[in-house]
Every structure is written in C-alpha cells, then in structure tokens.
Motif scaffolding. Structure first.
Motif, PDB file in Angstrom:
ATOM      1  N   PHE A   1      41.138  43.061  46.942  1.00  0.00           N
ATOM      2  CA  PHE A   1      42.139  44.086  46.475  1.00  0.00           C
ATOM      3  C   PHE A   1      41.780  45.497  46.547  1.00  0.00           C
ATOM      4  O   PHE A   1      42.734  46.290  47.175  1.00  0.00           O
TER       5      PHE A   1
ATOM      6  N   GLU B   1      38.688  40.452  43.911  1.00  0.00           N
ATOM      7  CA  GLU B   1      38.513  41.990  43.374  1.00  0.00           C
ATOM      8  C   GLU B   1      38.400  43.063  44.258  1.00  0.00           C
ATOM      9  O   GLU B   1      38.744  44.061  44.785  1.00  0.00           O
TER      10      GLU B   1
ATOM     11  N   VAL C   1      51.357  42.301  41.137  1.00  0.00           N
ATOM     12  CA  VAL C   1      50.602  43.659  41.606  1.00  0.00           C
ATOM     13  C   VAL C   1      50.954  43.980  42.886  1.00  0.00           C
ATOM     14  O   VAL C   1      51.019  45.345  43.186  1.00  0.00           O
TER      15      VAL C   1
ATOM     16  N   TYR D   1      47.118  37.858  43.311  1.00  0.00           N
ATOM     17  CA  TYR D   1      47.774  39.406  43.019  1.00  0.00           C
ATOM     18  C   TYR D   1      49.178  39.400  43.131  1.00  0.00           C
ATOM     19  O   TYR D   1      49.895  40.158  42.690  1.00  0.00           O
TER      20      TYR D   1
END
Length: 68
Positions: A10, A7, A55, A50
């Motif tokens: 990203f 996270e 994404v 991801y």
C-alpha cells in the motif's frame, strides 16, 4: 519495525500515485512491486484487503487502482 507485506505494498502504491495522486495504472504498479520482490499473490491479497477497507478501488478491468 518491518511492515506486513500488504502495508508495504500500500505504501508503494501511494508513492507511485505521487503527491495528491488519485490513481495508479495497475500494470505499472505490478511491475514496480514485482521488481521489489512482491509476488502477484501478495499484491492481490493487499488489493483485496484495502479494497475491503474502502481505502482504494480496483476497476472491473483490473487496469487501474484508485484511492478513495
């Protein structure tokens, strides 16, 4: 709360893309992420995660990350 490494990675990639940024050069991203203490394995795992969620995409030459 402390985000999971993927996270956080990203989030940093999104920051590097800037407002409305569609892509980031992967070598630059790796340099910045490494300076912030992330290992290549953590970055690779985050990119895989991801990418699997559709994404982002990493080009075949692994030189650019593009946000979907």
């Amino acid at each position: 709360r402390c985000p999971r490494p993927s996270e956080a990675i990203f989030g940093i990639l999104r920051e590097l893309g800037g407002p409305g940024g569609r892509s980031v050069p992967l070598p630059h991203a790796l340099q910045v992420l490494g300076a912030r203490g992330f290992t290549p394995a953590q970055v690779g795992a985050a990119l895989d995660e991801y990418e699997g969620l559709d994404v982002l995409q990493v080009n075949p030459g692994r030189t650019r990350v593009t946000f979907v």
